[in-house]
Design an enzyme around this catalytic site. Structure first.
Site: not given
Ligand SMILES: Nc1ncnc2c1ncn2[C@@H]1O[C@H](COP(=O)(O)OP(=O)(O)OP(=O)(O)O)[C@@H](O)[C@H]1O
Ligand SMILES: [Mg+2]
Lengths: 366, 812
Positions: A100, A199, A251
Site C-alpha cells: 500500500y 495438511e 492429501d
C-alpha cells in the site's frame, strides 16, 4: 541460530550493492541491470553438506530494455530506500503495508501484492539477507499446534510466557507467531514421540477429537496448505533441538507432494534459506498413490492442471528419488487423486484406529 | 416489386369496402404490416423515406422528427408523428398522396430512389384506418404560401379516393417563434407494438442516419426518451437523374412489352429514345444485325409494336450480344491486325474452326481434295474472310498437294486449321455505351465514415466506395465501411449494417447476398475472429455494406435481402478485402505504436527515475542518461500527430523523427495527405516537394545520435474528423519505427496508377466505342481495343488514404 540474521549495517551494505550495479551501468552508458539467481526448479541443486536443496549457479539479468523490467528495477530501488528508512527509524512493516505504501512511489508502484512479495524475495536472494533483516513481516498465516509440548514465547510486554500446547490452549491449539527465532520463542520440553504435520484443518480437528495426539504421543501441526516460513522453521527447530521425527500427512495430489517437498527438501521460492527452513528427516506418511488402491479410497479424476503439475514434478530435482518417481507415475497411471478425508468412507474412527497406526507401523513409529 | 404494384393496382381498382380490407389483410406481409411490431417500423419507414426523398429532390437539408406515443397501451394503440422540413405537398395533391394508391411521382423512372411504388404512405393511412378507424392528420406548408393547410384524411376504399375532412388554413409557428418555411407533419393512430432491439424503430433510424449523414434525425420514444442523430455534413446527396433501361439488361418479354407500349413512331426512334447507351451509330447497326432493314439496308420504318415475334427475338438477341458483326482484318508486316473498315457482315458468333474437334475435321479431310477444302471449312464456321481462305488453299496445296489426302496429310491439315490458320475475322456485338452512372448516388467514403463515427463510438473507421460498375445494363456501386475498436462487444458476431439505395435492410440477414459477400472473406488473416474461416466474423467491429443500383434485385417482395448476382457479390467481396487490409494495417500499426509508446515511457519516465533514485540512495550525482537511452532504444523513431485545431478550423500534422542510434542518419520523410479530397497544405515551413498527388516529401538534415527533426504543416479545406491519421514513409538506411520504408519501385507504380486515373478517367472505353470511324473505306490503322467486359474496368482510386496501401499489398 541468531547468526541467520544480519546487522543493519550489513543489510544496508548488501542492499547498496544492488543499487551500485544499476548506477554503474548508467554511468557506463548501458541500460541498468539487476543480476539474480534463476528461481525455478531448473536451478536448484542438492547441497550435500546441508542436506537440502539450494539455488544453483544460474543467474538471470533483469535489464531495463523493456518497460516491465525497467519498472521492476525502479521498484527495487524504492523498496531499498523504504527498507533503509525502516532500519534507521527502528520500525517494521508487513509486506501488505509495503504494497500500500508503494501507492506513493509514482512509476515504482506495485501492480499487485504478489509483485511486492516477489520483489522482497528477490532482494533476499540477491543480498543473502532475510526479510527479518529488511524489517518486513509476512502476512501468511502461521500454523496451529496441539500436543504435549511446552515452549515459551515473549509477549508484547517483552516477558517470557510459558505455554503447554495441550493444557494451556483451546481447541484451536497454539498459534505459531511469524517470528520463531530464539529471541522470540524457546522450546522448553516435550513428552511426545514424533511430530505429525497435517495438511487440512478438517483432518487436524478429526485427530484431535479422536484424541490421537494423546493416544499416540505426538504433536499435531496444522499446515494450512502450503506451510508458511514460520511453520517450516518451527518444525525444523523441534526436529533438531528435540531430535524428533516429523511425518507429513496430506492429501494425495500433486500439490500435497509439493507441500512435503517444501518441508523436507526446501521450497523453490525460498531455496536461498532452505537450510533454515527444511527438515531433511521429514517423511511422507500418506496419503500415497498406492493407498488409493490399497484402501480402495473414493477418488477424483486428475484435472489437466494436476497432470501438468505431476509431469513437472517428474523432472523436479527434489523428486528424483525412485520412491517419489514411482508415486508420481502411479498417480498418473491411476488418473486419480484422493483427499485425506476420503478415509471417512470407513467411518470416523478409521483414520485413527486403522489407517494411521498401520502407516506409522511401516515407519516404525507405532 | 412488380407484385407489390400488382396488388396496389388491384386494390386501386373499384372494389367493395369489405373486400379491399380483406385484400389488405391478405397481402399485408408484402406491404410490411404483418405483425404489430413490424407495422410500426414500416409506418416509420414509409414516412421517413418520403421525407428524405422529398428533401433530396427539393435540395433541402432534412430535419426529421419522429415521435411515438402510446395512445392506449392496453390495446396496443400507438400514435405516430413524423415531421419534416421538406418542400411540403401542395394542397391539391395532399388528398391524392395520402388517400390514393399509386399516386407517386416517379414510378416510371429508373434511378436510385427510396420510394418507387406510390403505395407507401397510403398503406400507412389504410392500415391506421383499418386498425383504429381513425383518419390520418396531415399538416403541410409549401414555401410559396404563407400558411399551412391541415386536414384529416381517410380512404374511401370503394373508389380509391381520399375522404378529407376538417380542412383549414393555419399559421405554422415553430417553438422558437419563427414561422416554418415548408414541411410536412403526419400523425396517425394505429394498432402496433413498440419494441427495442436489433429490429426496431430505433435501429432503423440509426441505420438511416448512418447512410444519410446530411440528415438530422430526432426520435422520441414512448417513454419520452430522445435520441438525436446530428447532421454531420452540409452536403446533400448528389442529384440523381433518371435513366432509361440499357439494352444489356433487357429480356425478350420485357422488350416485347416495351415495344408494345412505346410512343416512338418507328424502330429507329424507339431504339434511340427509349434506351440508354444507344448512340445513333448503334441504332443502324442493331437493326442491321437483327435483320430489321429494308432492301436498301435502312432500318425498317415499322412501328415497334408491329414487329413480329421473330423480329423481336432477333432484336433481343442483338441486345444481349448474341447477334453482332463478323469483322475481317488483315495483318500488317509486323503481324498486327488492321481492321478493314466497312468490310464487316452481320452474323452469329459461330465457334471458330479452331474449336472444332480434331477427329471430325480429320474424318472430313481424309480422302478429300483441295477443291473440297473451302467447302469443308465454310460448312463448319462462318468465322473466316475470303482472302484468308484463298491463302489457306495455296498453303495447303503447296504442303500436301491437291489430294485426295491420306490420313496422315488430313491430320496435318486439320492441325494446321485448328492451330495455325488465321481466319482473319472476329465476332463483335454491337457496341453500346455504358449506361450513364450519374443516376447513382453513392454516399461516398468520407460521409460513410462520418455517419459511422457518429452512431458508433469507436476509434478506427475505414470506408471505401468502389467505382460504379454495370451488371446486365444496370449501373451499380458498392460502398463499404468498417468500424473497429473498444466499446463494441468483442466476443459476438460483428454487427452487419446492410443498405440498398440508402434504405436499411433489417431482416433476413442470413439470406442476403451482401452478408454472403462478408462471409466469403477469411477475416482471420485481417485480425477478426472467424470460427472455421467462414460465416460472419466475430470481434469488436461493425461492417457496413451499401448497394446503390438502379435495379436492386431482392429475394422477395419484403425487400429485405438482396438476391444473388455474381458481379455485384464479387464487387462487394473485393471491397471487403480492401477493408480487411485496412484493418490489418491498423492493428499492426497499433501494436507497433504500443511498443514504441512503452519504450518512450521507459526512457522518459522510468529511466530518469532509476537514475535519480539510485543516485539518491548512494548519495552520488545523478548520471547522464544519453548513453543508456541510445542503448535501450537503438532505433530511429518517427512520431506523427494529426489533430484538429478548433480555432483555425484546420487539421494540423506534426511529424517528428529522432535518432536514438549511435550513428548519424539522414532521411527523406514522406507523408500522405488528402490532396484529392480537396485539402490544401498550408504552413509547411519545411518546404519539401510534392512526390506525387497526395504524397509530400521533405529531405531532412543529417541527424546525429540523439538529434531530432520536426515537420509541421496544416491542412485547410477539411472538416473535423476528415483526416485523423497521417501515414509516414521514409527513404534512407535502416529501420524507422513508426514509418514505412518508401520503396521506389512502389512509388513508380503509384505514379503510373495515378496517370491512368487522372489521365482519362474510365472514358477510354466509351470513347473507343463512340468514336469508331464510320466513314469511307479507309482502313483504320489502329486496331480498336477488343470489347471489354463491362464492369471490369480499373477500379477508381478510393481516396488517397487507401490508395497508398492498397497497392502496396496488391490484390488478394
Ligand atoms: N414528406 C413528403 N414531402 C413531400 N412530398 C411527399 C412527402 N411524402 C410523400 N410525398 C409525395 O407523395 C408521393 C407518394 O408517396 P408514397 O409514399 O405514397 O409513394 P412513393 O414514395 O413514391 O413510393 P413507395 O410506395 O415506394 O413509398 C411521393 O412520390 C412524393 O411526391
Ligand atoms: Mg414512399
Amino acid at each position: 541460530m541468531t547468526d541467520r540474521t544480519h546487522s543493519p549495517e550489513e543489510t544496508k551494505a548488501a542492499l547498496h550493492d544492488v543499487v551500485v550495479e544499476m548506477y554503474d551501468r548508467i554511468v557506463k552508458g548501458e541500460p541498468p541491470t539487476m543480476t539474480l539467481p534463476v528461481r525455478t526448479k531448473n536451478n536448484i541443486t542438492f547441497n550435500k553438506r546441508l542436506g537440502v536443496y539450494k539455488y544453483g549457479k544460474s543467474t538471470s539479468v533483469r535489464d531495463a530494455t523493456s518497460l516491465r523490467s525497467a519498472k521492476q528495477l525502479l521498484r527495487a530501488l524504492h523498496v531499498v530506500e523504504f527498507i533503509e528508512e525502516m532500519i534507521d527509524a527502528g520500525k517494521s512493516s508487513t509486506l501488505r503495508e509495503m504494497y500500500y505504501i508503494s501507492e506513493g512511489w509514482g512509476h515504482g508502484k506495485f501492480g499487485s501484492q504478489n509483485e511486492s512479495n516477489n520483489l522482497a524475495e528477490d532482494l533476499e536472494v540477491v543480498t543473502k539477507c532475510l526479510r527479518e533483516d529488511f524489517k518486513l513481516r509476512p502476512e501468511e498465516d502461521g500454523a496451529r499446534i496441539i500436543g504435549n509440548i511446552t515452549l515459551q514465547e515473549r509477549n508484547r510486554r517483552g516477558e517470557w510466557m510459558r505455554i503447554n500446547a495441550r493444557d494451556d490452549v483451546g481447541d484451536s491449539g497454539y498459534g505459531v507467531p511469524y517470528n520463531v527465532e530464539s529471541e522470540k520463542l524457546e522450546l522448553i520440553e516435550h513428552d511426545v514421540d514424533f511430530i505429525m504435520a497435517i495438511e487440512t484443518g478438517g483432518m487436524f480437528d478429526r485427530l484431535i477429537e479422536n484424541g490421537f495426539d494423546e493416544d499416540h504421543r505426538c504433536a499435531l501441526v496444522h499446515l494450512k496448505g502450503q506451510p508458511a516460513r514460520s511453520t517450516r522453521r518451527i518444525m525444523k527447530r523441534m526436529s533438531e533441538e528435540w531430535d524428533l521425527p516429523v511425518v507429513v500427512f496430506a492429501d494425495c495430489d500433486p500439490w500435497s507432494y509439493r507441500i512435503h517437498a517444501s518441508i523436507a527438501y526446501g521450497a523453490i521460492k525460498t531455496a536461498h534459506i532452505s537450510e533454515y527452513l527444511a527438515t531433511p528427516t521429514a517423511t511422507y506418511l500418506g496419503i500415497t498413490a498406492d493407498d488409493i488402491v490399497a484402501y480402495d479410497l473414493p477418488s477424483d479424476d486428475l484435472s489437466k492442471k494436476d497432470i501438468e503439475a505431476l509431469n513437472a514434478e517428474l523432472t523436479d530435482p527434489r523428486f528424483q528419488d525412485p520412491w517419489w518417481q514411482e508415486q508420481i507415475n502411479m498417480m498418473l497411471e491411476l488418473g486419480k487423486k484422493a483427499e485425506q478425508q476420503s478415509l471417512a468412507k470407513y467411518g470416523l474412527d478409521f483414520v485413527t484406529d486403522t489407517y494411521l497406526p498401520e502407516k506409522l507401523a511401516e515407519l516404525g513409529l507405532a | 416489386m412488380t407484385e407489390k404494384r400488382d396488388i396496389a393496382t388491384r386494390m386501386a381498382g373499384n372494389q367493395k369496402q369489405a373486400s379491399i380490407s380483406e385484400f389488405f389483410e391478405k397481402n399485408k406481409h408484402f406491404l410490411g404490416f404483418d405483425s404489430l411490431h413490424r407495422s410500426l417500423i414500416t409506418a416509420v419507414k414509409e414516412a421517413v423515406d418520403n421525407a428524405l426523398d422529398a428533401c433530396e429532390e427539393a435540395r433541402i437539408l432534412p430535419d426529421i422528427r419522429i415521435e411515438i406515443r402510446k395512445a392506449d397501451p392496453r390495446r396496443d394503440i400507438i400514435e405516430l408523428e413524423v415531421e419534416d422540413n421538406g418542400p411540403g405537398i401542395p394542397r391539391d395533391s395532399i388528398a391524392k398522396v395520402f388517400g390514393q394508391l399509386l399516386f407517386g411521382s416517379r414510378f416510371h423512372a429508373i434511378r436510385q430512389s427510396r420510394g418507387q411504388q406510390g403505395i407507401g404512405i397510403t398503406g400507412v393511412v389504410m392500415y391506421s384506418q383499418l386498425t383504429t378507424g381513425k383518419p390520418t392528420h396531415v399538416r403541410s406548408k409549401i414555401a410559396s404560401e404563407t400558411t399551412a393547410v391541415e386536414m384529416d384524411l381517410g380512404l374511401d376504399t370503394k373508389s380509391n379516393k381520399a375522404i378529407k375532412s376538417k380542412e383549414q388554413r393555419v399559421p405554422w409557428v415553430l417553438e422558437d417563434g419563427t414561422e416554418k418555411v415548408s414541411g410536412l407533419n403526419v400523425q396517425c393512430r394505429m394498432k402496433a407494438k413498440f419494441q427495442r432491439g436489433k429490429q426496431s424503430v430505433w435501429q432503423y433510424l440509426r441505420m438511416t442516419s448512418i447512410v444519410n449523414p446530411h440528415a438530422s434525425i430526432t426520435f422520441v420514444d414512448p417513454d419520452g426518451e430522445r435520441t438525436h442523430w446530428p447532421r454531420v455534413t452540409e452536403r446533400l446527396p448528389r442529384k440523381v437523374s433518371a435513366i432509361k433501361p440499357h439494352p444489356h439488361g433487357i429480356e425478350l418479354g420485357q422488350l416485347n412489352r416495351l415495344a408494345k407500349a412505346t410512343k416512338a413512331a418507328n424502330l429507329s426512334i424507339f431504339l434511340k429514345t427509349d434506351f440508354s447507351g444507344v448512340p445513333g451509330r448503334a441504332v443502324k447497326e442493331m437493326c442491321e444485325v437483327s435483320g430489321l432493314v429494308d432492301a436498301k439496308g435502312q432500318p425498317l420504318k415499322s412501328r415497334p409494336g408491329r414487329l413480329d415475334p421473330e423480329q423481336i427475338r432477333a432484336l433481343a438477341e442483338t441486345f444481349q450480344g448474341i447477334r453482332g458483326y463478323l469483322r475481317p482484318y488483315r495483318l500488317d508486316h509486323r503481324g498486327s491486325r488492321i481492321y478493314v473498315a466497312n468490310a464487316r457482315r452481320p452474323g452469329n458468333p459461330t465457334a471458330p474452326i479452331a474449336n472444332a474437334k480434331h477427329g471430325d475435321l480429320l474424318d472430313a479431310l481424309t480422302g478429300a481434295s483441295i477443291d473440297d477444302l473451302v467447302g469443308i471449312v465454310t460448312a463448319r464456321t462462318d468465322m473466316h474472310w475470303e482472302e484468308s481462305l484463298t491463302e489457306l488453299v495455296g498453303a495447303v496445296g503447296s504442303a500436301h498437294g491437291d489430294g485426295p489426302w491420306n490420313k496422315q496429310a488430313a491430320d496435318a491439315i486439320s492441325k494446321h486449321l485448328r492451330k495455325a490458320w488465321d481466319p482473319r475475322i472476329v465476332f463483335e456485338a454491337v457496341k453500346l455505351l455504358k449506361p450513364p452512372i450519374d443516376c447513382l448516388s453513392p454516399i461516398e467514403e468520407l460521409l460513410i465514415k462520418k455517419g459511422l463515427s457518429k452512431t458508433i463510438d469507436s476509434r478506427f473507421v475505414t470506408t471505401l466506395t468502389r467505382a460504379p460498375a454495370v451488371s446486365t445494363g444496370n449501373p451499380f456501386q458498392i460502398e463499404v465501411g468498417l468500424i473497429f475498436g473498444e466499446g463494441m462487444a468483442a466476443d459476438s458476431a460483428v454487427e452487419v449494417l446492410r443498405f440498398a439505395n440508402r434504405v436499411p435492410l433489417m431482416y433476413q440477414q442470413g439470406g442476403c447476398m451482401l452478408t454472403k459477400a462478408i462471409e466469403s472473406v477469411d477475416w482471420r488473416q485481417y485480425g477478426l475472429d472467424q470460427p472455421g474461416g467462414n460465416g460472419v466474423p466475430k470481434g469488436p467491429a461493425a461492417i457496413l455494406v451499401h448497394l446503390a443500383s438502379t435495379n436492386v434485385q431482392f429475394t422477395s417482395e419484403a425487400k429485405e435481402a438482396v438476391a444473388d448476382n455474381e458481379e455485384v457479390r464479387e464487387e462487394a467481396r473485393k471491397a471487403m478485402l480492401e477493408l480487411g487490409r485496412g484493418l490489418r494495417k491498423h492493428l499492426e500499426k497499433k501494436k507497433k505504436l504500443a511498443k514504441t509508446q512503452e519504450k518512450f515511457e521507459l526512457i522518459t519516465d522510468i529511466l530518469p527515475a532509476i537514475a535519480e533514485k539510485s543516485a539518491a540512495i548512494l548519495d552520488r550525482e545523478v548520471p547522464a542518461l544519453a548513453g543508456s537511452i541510445t542503448r535501450i532504444m537503438n532505433a530511429v523513431i518517427a512520431q506523427e500527430e494529426t489533430a484538429w485545431d478548433k480555432e483555425s478550423k484546420r487539421t494540423t500534422v506534426e511529424i517528428s523523427l529522432r535518432n536514438y542510434t549511435a550513428k548519424a542518419r539522414s532521411y527523406t520523410l514522406l507523408a500522405n495527405w488528402p490532396q484529392r479530397e480537396g485539402a490544401v497544405m498550408v504552413d509547411n515551413e519545411h518546404g519539401g516537394r510534392a512526390e506525387m498527388t497526395g504524397v509530400w516529401a521533405w529531405k531532412l538534415e543529417t541527424l546525429k545520435p540523439g538529434e531530432s527533426a520536426t515537420i509541421t504543416f496544416a491542412l485547410d479545406g477539411l472538416e473535423k474528423g476528415d483526416w485523423t491519421e497521417t501515414d509516414v514513409f521514409y527513404r534512407g538506411a535502416g529501420d524507422v519505427i513508426g514509418a514505412s520504408k518508401m520503396d521506389d519501385a512502389l512509388l513508380a507504380e503509384l505514379r503510373r496508377q495515378e496517370d491512368i486515373i487522372t489521365g482519362e478517367p474510365q472514358e477510354e472505353e466509351e470513347e473507343a466505342m463512340a468514336d469508331e470511324p464510320e466513314g469511307p473505306e479507309v482502313p483504320a490503322e489502329d486496331s480498336p481495343a477488343p470489347p471489354v467486359d463491362e464492369g471490369g474496368g480499373t477500379p477508381a482510386p478510393s481516396g488517397p488514404k487507401q490508395t497508398l496501401f492498397d497497392y502496396t499489398e496488391g490484390e488478394a
